[in-house]
Design a protein around this motif. Structure first.
Motif, PDB file in Angstrom:
ATOM      1  N   UNK A   1     -10.651  23.253 -42.467  1.00 22.38           N
ATOM      2  CA  UNK A   1     -10.841  22.462 -43.690  1.00 22.38           C
ATOM      3  C   UNK A   1     -10.938  20.974 -43.380  1.00 22.38           C
ATOM      4  N   UNK A   2     -10.381  20.559 -42.240  1.00 20.93           N
ATOM      5  CA  UNK A   2     -10.403  19.141 -41.875  1.00 20.93           C
ATOM      6  C   UNK A   2     -11.708  18.725 -41.202  1.00 20.93           C
ATOM      7  N   UNK A   3     -12.611  19.691 -40.954  1.00 22.25           N
ATOM      8  CA  UNK A   3     -13.884  19.388 -40.259  1.00 22.25           C
ATOM      9  C   UNK A   3     -15.028  19.897 -41.138  1.00 22.25           C
ATOM     10  N   UNK A   4     -15.467  19.102 -42.094  1.00 26.38           N
ATOM     11  CA  UNK A   4     -16.456  19.580 -43.077  1.00 26.38           C
ATOM     12  C   UNK A   4     -17.761  20.075 -42.480  1.00 26.38           C
ATOM     13  N   UNK A   5     -18.166  19.515 -41.337  1.00 23.91           N
ATOM     14  CA  UNK A   5     -19.476  19.883 -40.777  1.00 23.91           C
ATOM     15  C   UNK A   5     -19.423  21.050 -39.795  1.00 23.91           C
ATOM     16  N   UNK A   6     -18.272  21.661 -39.672  1.00 21.49           N
ATOM     17  CA  UNK A   6     -18.107  22.789 -38.766  1.00 21.49           C
ATOM     18  C   UNK A   6     -18.943  23.984 -39.235  1.00 21.49           C
ATOM     19  N   UNK A   7     -19.573  24.669 -38.294  1.00 18.32           N
ATOM     20  CA  UNK A   7     -20.442  25.799 -38.641  1.00 18.32           C
ATOM     21  C   UNK A   7     -19.908  27.139 -38.126  1.00 18.32           C
ATOM     22  N   UNK A   8     -19.340  27.134 -36.907  1.00 15.07           N
ATOM     23  CA  UNK A   8     -18.954  28.407 -36.298  1.00 15.07           C
ATOM     24  C   UNK A   8     -17.604  28.254 -35.602  1.00 15.07           C
ATOM     25  N   UNK A   9     -16.787  29.293 -35.673  1.00 16.32           N
ATOM     26  CA  UNK A   9     -15.447  29.247 -35.077  1.00 16.32           C
ATOM     27  C   UNK A   9     -15.218  30.480 -34.219  1.00 16.32           C
ATOM     28  N   UNK A  10     -14.302  30.329 -33.266  1.00 17.41           N
ATOM     29  CA  UNK A  10     -13.919  31.436 -32.393  1.00 17.41           C
ATOM     30  C   UNK A  10     -12.520  31.892 -32.754  1.00 17.41           C
ATOM     31  N   UNK A  11     -12.393  33.170 -33.043  1.00 17.06           N
ATOM     32  CA  UNK A  11     -11.093  33.792 -33.273  1.00 17.06           C
ATOM     33  C   UNK A  11     -10.739  34.565 -32.014  1.00 17.06           C
ATOM     34  N   UNK A  12      -9.662  34.145 -31.361  1.00 17.50           N
ATOM     35  CA  UNK A  12      -9.244  34.785 -30.133  1.00 17.50           C
ATOM     36  C   UNK A  12      -8.031  35.673 -30.326  1.00 17.50           C
ATOM     37  N   UNK A  13      -7.444  36.063 -29.216  1.00 18.15           N
ATOM     38  CA  UNK A  13      -6.362  37.041 -29.248  1.00 18.15           C
ATOM     39  C   UNK A  13      -5.127  36.550 -29.992  1.00 18.15           C
ATOM     40  N   UNK A  14      -4.730  35.299 -29.776  1.00 17.89           N
ATOM     41  CA  UNK A  14      -3.506  34.803 -30.419  1.00 17.89           C
ATOM     42  C   UNK A  14      -3.619  34.856 -31.934  1.00 17.89           C
ATOM     43  N   UNK A  15      -4.692  34.293 -32.469  1.00 15.80           N
ATOM     44  CA  UNK A  15      -4.858  34.252 -33.918  1.00 15.80           C
ATOM     45  C   UNK A  15      -5.067  35.644 -34.487  1.00 15.80           C
ATOM     46  N   UNK A  16      -5.862  36.477 -33.820  1.00 18.11           N
ATOM     47  CA  UNK A  16      -6.141  37.810 -34.347  1.00 18.11           C
ATOM     48  C   UNK A  16      -4.887  38.681 -34.356  1.00 18.11           C
TER      49      UNK A  16
END
Length: 248
Positions: free
Chosen positions: A36-51
């Motif tokens: 939410x703090x990076x308005x122009x962000x388009x793509x993110x990586x969900x890795x093992x810790x978060x998943x």
């Protein structure tokens, strides 16, 4: 409905589409606050810790925010299990999914078939599987000593990438230092996604085979995975914008 790949309006420009932010966060709340703090962000990586903390729901939440998702769980198992895992990952709407190339051709082919089936079940655009070659934390001497692999990463990586191509996998994850050679061997649309990206002046951390964003893209990378230089910055939006500016 198919996942849109249209560029989102914003100040990030076309370069923003080349950057994947690694959401190395312990829970969904902190990950969502970061994006939410990076308005122009388009793509993110969900890795093992978060998943492992937030589960499949975090992928749905991120997609609900209009973000494209790279699900980086590095599946490595017997063929039937990899097929099932990729089927489920594709049904979540992940656009990029990692599998270990060292699982072998039969497992890679099963994973590819499972991903296509899962996307079709949800009427989604088929994801691209990315074969993990050699993790960017490895260095040549330790790679040989600990894994008893006689070939250096520079030789072993192309071997695994060729195996992925033979299995019909659409891309690979590799060190940016290996991008140029792989791109010569495997032109577009074969995707080359590179972690180990560090903007000029940034600390390497636990990465060993690193490169700046501009250099990696110039070498032939399709997309760049950047984590701590953005996520750990005092102003993540400014750090993201600086990376975009470096790409031109």
């Amino acid at each position: 409905m198919s996942v849109s790949t249209t560029t989102t309006p914003g100040t990030g420009g076309p370069a923003a589409d080349k950057i994947i932010l690694a959401l190395d966060r312990p829970d969904a709340a902190s990950a969502l606050a970061l994006v939410a703090s990076i308005p122009d962000l388009r793509m993110v990586k969900v890795g093992l810790e978060l998943f492992c903390s937030a589960g499949p729901e975090v992928v749905r939440q991120l997609r609900g925010e209009g973000l494209r998702v790279f699900l980086d769980l590095k599946f490595h198992d017997i063929p039937v299990t990899m097929a099932g895992a990729c089927r489920s990952a594709a049904r979540l709407g992940a656009e990029l999914i990692t599998v270990h190339a060292s699982a072998g051709r039969e497992a890679l082919e099963a994973a590819q078939a499972g991903a296509l089936e899962g996307a079709a079940q949800e009427d989604l655009h088929p994801p691209t599987l990315l074969a993990v070659t050699v993790l960017t934390s490895w260095e040549a001497a330790r790679f040989k000593a600990e894994l008893a692999v006689a070939e250096s990463p520079e030789v072993y990586v192309p071997r695994l990438a060729a195996l992925a191509v033979a299995a019909g996998v659409g891309g690979a994850v590799c060190s940016p230092q290996e991008v140029a050679a792989l791109r010569r061997a495997h032109p577009e649309p074969f995707a080359l996604v590179t972690p180990g990206i560090r903007p000029a002046g940034a600390a390497a951390g636990d990465q060993r085979r690193v490169m700046t964003p501009a250099a990696a893209l110039s070498a032939g990378a399709s997309r760049l995975v950047i984590g701590r230089p953005i996520s750990a910055a005092a102003d993540p939006a400014a750090a993201f914008a600086a990376c975009c500016a470096e790409l031109g």
